[in-house]
Design an enzyme around this catalytic site. Structure first.
Site, PDB file in Angstrom:
ATOM      1  CE1 TYR A 107      -3.719   2.517   1.024  1.00 16.80           C
ATOM      2  CE2 TYR A 107      -2.168   3.249   2.702  1.00 16.80           C
ATOM      3  CZ  TYR A 107      -3.337   3.427   1.984  1.00 16.80           C
ATOM      4  OH  TYR A 107      -4.121   4.537   2.227  1.00 16.80           O
TER       5      TYR A 107
ATOM      6  CE  LYS B 169      -3.597   5.359  -1.020  1.00 12.40           C
ATOM      7  NZ  LYS B 169      -4.696   6.076  -1.709  1.00 12.40           N
TER       8      LYS B 169
HETATM    9  P1  NAP Z   1     -13.337   4.068   2.818  1.00 13.55           P
HETATM   10  O1  NAP Z   1     -14.210   4.653   3.859  1.00 13.55           O
HETATM   11  O2  NAP Z   1     -13.118   2.596   2.821  1.00 13.55           O
HETATM   12  O3  NAP Z   1     -13.856   4.531   1.381  1.00 13.55           O
HETATM   13  C1  NAP Z   1     -13.231   4.069   0.214  1.00 13.55           C
HETATM   14  C2  NAP Z   1     -14.278   3.856  -0.854  1.00 13.55           C
HETATM   15  O4  NAP Z   1     -13.586   3.412  -2.062  1.00 13.55           O
HETATM   16  C3  NAP Z   1     -15.271   2.753  -0.485  1.00 13.55           C
HETATM   17  O5  NAP Z   1     -16.593   3.131  -0.806  1.00 13.55           O
HETATM   18  C4  NAP Z   1     -14.810   1.590  -1.349  1.00 13.55           C
HETATM   19  O6  NAP Z   1     -15.831   0.688  -1.670  1.00 13.55           O
HETATM   20  C5  NAP Z   1     -14.342   2.320  -2.581  1.00 13.55           C
HETATM   21  N1  NAP Z   1     -13.563   1.447  -3.460  1.00 13.55           N
HETATM   22  C6  NAP Z   1     -12.742   0.424  -3.112  1.00 13.55           C
HETATM   23  N2  NAP Z   1     -12.258  -0.182  -4.208  1.00 13.55           N
HETATM   24  C7  NAP Z   1     -12.781   0.476  -5.275  1.00 13.55           C
HETATM   25  C8  NAP Z   1     -12.682   0.320  -6.676  1.00 13.55           C
HETATM   26  N3  NAP Z   1     -11.948  -0.674  -7.222  1.00 13.55           N
HETATM   27  N4  NAP Z   1     -13.332   1.183  -7.492  1.00 13.55           N
HETATM   28  C9  NAP Z   1     -14.100   2.166  -6.955  1.00 13.55           C
HETATM   29  N5  NAP Z   1     -14.267   2.350  -5.646  1.00 13.55           N
HETATM   30  C10 NAP Z   1     -13.610   1.514  -4.801  1.00 13.55           C
HETATM   31  O7  NAP Z   1     -11.876   4.702   2.866  1.00 13.55           O
HETATM   32  P2  NAP Z   1     -11.340   6.140   3.335  1.00 13.55           P
HETATM   33  O8  NAP Z   1     -10.722   5.952   4.657  1.00 13.55           O
HETATM   34  O9  NAP Z   1     -12.371   7.171   3.133  1.00 13.55           O
HETATM   35  O10 NAP Z   1     -10.154   6.345   2.291  1.00 13.55           O
HETATM   36  C11 NAP Z   1     -10.309   7.172   1.136  1.00 13.55           C
HETATM   37  C12 NAP Z   1      -8.941   7.381   0.503  1.00 13.55           C
HETATM   38  O11 NAP Z   1      -8.067   8.004   1.446  1.00 13.55           O
HETATM   39  C13 NAP Z   1      -8.252   6.095   0.062  1.00 13.55           C
HETATM   40  O12 NAP Z   1      -7.563   6.309  -1.152  1.00 13.55           O
HETATM   41  C14 NAP Z   1      -7.254   5.845   1.189  1.00 13.55           C
HETATM   42  O13 NAP Z   1      -6.152   5.081   0.765  1.00 13.55           O
HETATM   43  C15 NAP Z   1      -6.871   7.264   1.552  1.00 13.55           C
HETATM   44  N6  NAP Z   1      -6.345   7.393   2.911  1.00 13.55           N
HETATM   45  C16 NAP Z   1      -7.162   7.148   3.977  1.00 13.55           C
HETATM   46  C17 NAP Z   1      -6.630   7.281   5.259  1.00 13.55           C
HETATM   47  C18 NAP Z   1      -7.472   7.024   6.478  1.00 13.55           C
HETATM   48  O14 NAP Z   1      -6.896   6.979   7.593  1.00 13.55           O
HETATM   49  N7  NAP Z   1      -8.797   6.905   6.361  1.00 13.55           N
HETATM   50  C19 NAP Z   1      -5.290   7.640   5.440  1.00 13.55           C
HETATM   51  C20 NAP Z   1      -4.495   7.883   4.331  1.00 13.55           C
HETATM   52  C21 NAP Z   1      -5.041   7.762   3.053  1.00 13.55           C
HETATM   53  P3  NAP Z   1     -16.002  -0.641  -0.717  1.00 13.55           P
HETATM   54  O15 NAP Z   1     -16.540  -0.155   0.569  1.00 13.55           O
HETATM   55  O16 NAP Z   1     -16.940  -1.486  -1.508  1.00 13.55           O
HETATM   56  O17 NAP Z   1     -14.621  -1.237  -0.605  1.00 13.55           O
END
Ligand code: NAP
Length: 251
Positions: A158, A162
């Site tokens: 991951y 990133k």
């Molecule tokens: P989240 O709540 O899990 O939301 C991510 C969304 O992306 C979910 O609806 C997921 O669907 C969807 N998704 C997964 N695979 C996909 C695909 N192949 N095509 C289209 N949609 C897809 O995650 P989040 O925490 O909001 O994270 C959002 C972004 O921020 C991500 O890129 C993550 O890497 C980044 N990020 C998050 C954090 C954190 O601490 N939250 C920290 C650093 C970076 P499903 O639910 O069906 O999987």
């Protein structure tokens, strides 16, 4: 400040949950002309649209998009272009991860994270560039992660994906700047979302203690920065990477 988003057509991937949902809601609140809420999770996308509609503007629409498919990304962008004649903003927020030691992980884990987190950004960016270049400009904001800047324990592939997003964004920014297309990265630190729901309160407290601002993030911390980078306010910014993590990463 008028962010100049009122005539903009916006596509947000991963907008059915967490940070992506908040970005879509904030784009609607800032007056975007159209916000396309794209996600693999169709129920989540529909819920985001329902929340957006509570603002009374009716400008959000849901679409199923699997970012790992270039064909799917292309058809979603073509549909937006056919309906609205343009695409001004793409936010690549879809992401997924597995937490494990690299030495315990399997090739299928590596492929999963690389496909969603890196190939997903590449697929959607490539699809969006045709209309953006043709119309003389656009803004792309890629959600990377502090993991991609400093490496996160138990998230080796991951972190690599990133980091790839950051390098890719800089290189494409050099290529398409002359066409008025801006590409920047935002790197959240730990942010409370459905995607991070598994963490214990004790671990959350430990993480917060390691951040100079002594708190963990919420989606709006990230979305406000994304909205700015997608706006006219960011008229002379491209190829940049900004951490939104309470000062955890300073580079
Ligand atoms: P989240 O709540 O899990 O939301 C991510 C969304 O992306 C979910 O609806 C997921 O669907 C969807 N998704 C997964 N695979 C996909 C695909 N192949 N095509 C289209 N949609 C897809 O995650 P989040 O925490 O909001 O994270 C959002 C972004 O921020 C991500 O890129 C993550 O890497 C980044 N990020 C998050 C954090 C954190 O601490 N939250 C920290 C650093 C970076 P499903 O639910 O069906 O999987």
């Amino acid at each position: 400040m008028d962010l100049g988003l009122s005539d903009k057509v916006v596509l947000v991937t991963g907008a059915g949950s967490g940070i992506g949902r908040q970005i879509a809601l904030d784009m609607v609140a800032e007056g975007a002309a159209r916000v396309v809420v794209a996600d693999l999770n169709e129920a989540g996308a529909a819920q985001t649209v329902a929340q957006a509609d509570e603002q009374g503007r009716g400008v959000a629409t849901a679409v199923r998009l699997d970012v790992t498919s270039f064909e799917n990304a292309n058809s979603v962008v073509s549909g937006i272009q056919a309906e609205h004649g343009r695409l001004d903003v793409l936010v690549n927020c879809a992401g997924a991860w597995r937490v494990n030691l690299f030495t315990d992980s399997k090739p299928e884990d590596w492929a999963f994270e690389i496909n969603v987190c890196l190939m997903g950004v590449i697929n959607c960016t490539r699809a969006a560039l045709d209309p953006m270049i043709a119309q003389g400009g656009g803004k792309i904001v890629n959600i990377s992660s502090d993991a991609g800047r400093i490496g996160e324990f138990r998230q080796a592939v991951y972190s690599g994906a990133k980091a790839g997003v950051i390098g890719f964004s800089k290189a494409v920014a050099r290529e398409v700047g002359k066409s008025g297309v801006h590409i920047n990265c935002v790197c959240p630190g730990y942010t409370k979302t459905p995607g991070t729901a598994g963490l214990t309160e004790e671990l959350e407290a430990r993480i917060a203690k390691s951040y100079p601002l002594r708190k963990i993030g919420v989606p709006s911390d990230v979305s406000r920065v994304v909205v700015f980078l997608a706006s006219d306010g960011a008229s002379h910014i491209t190829g940049q990477t900004l951490s939104v993590s309470g000062g955890y990463v300073m580079v």
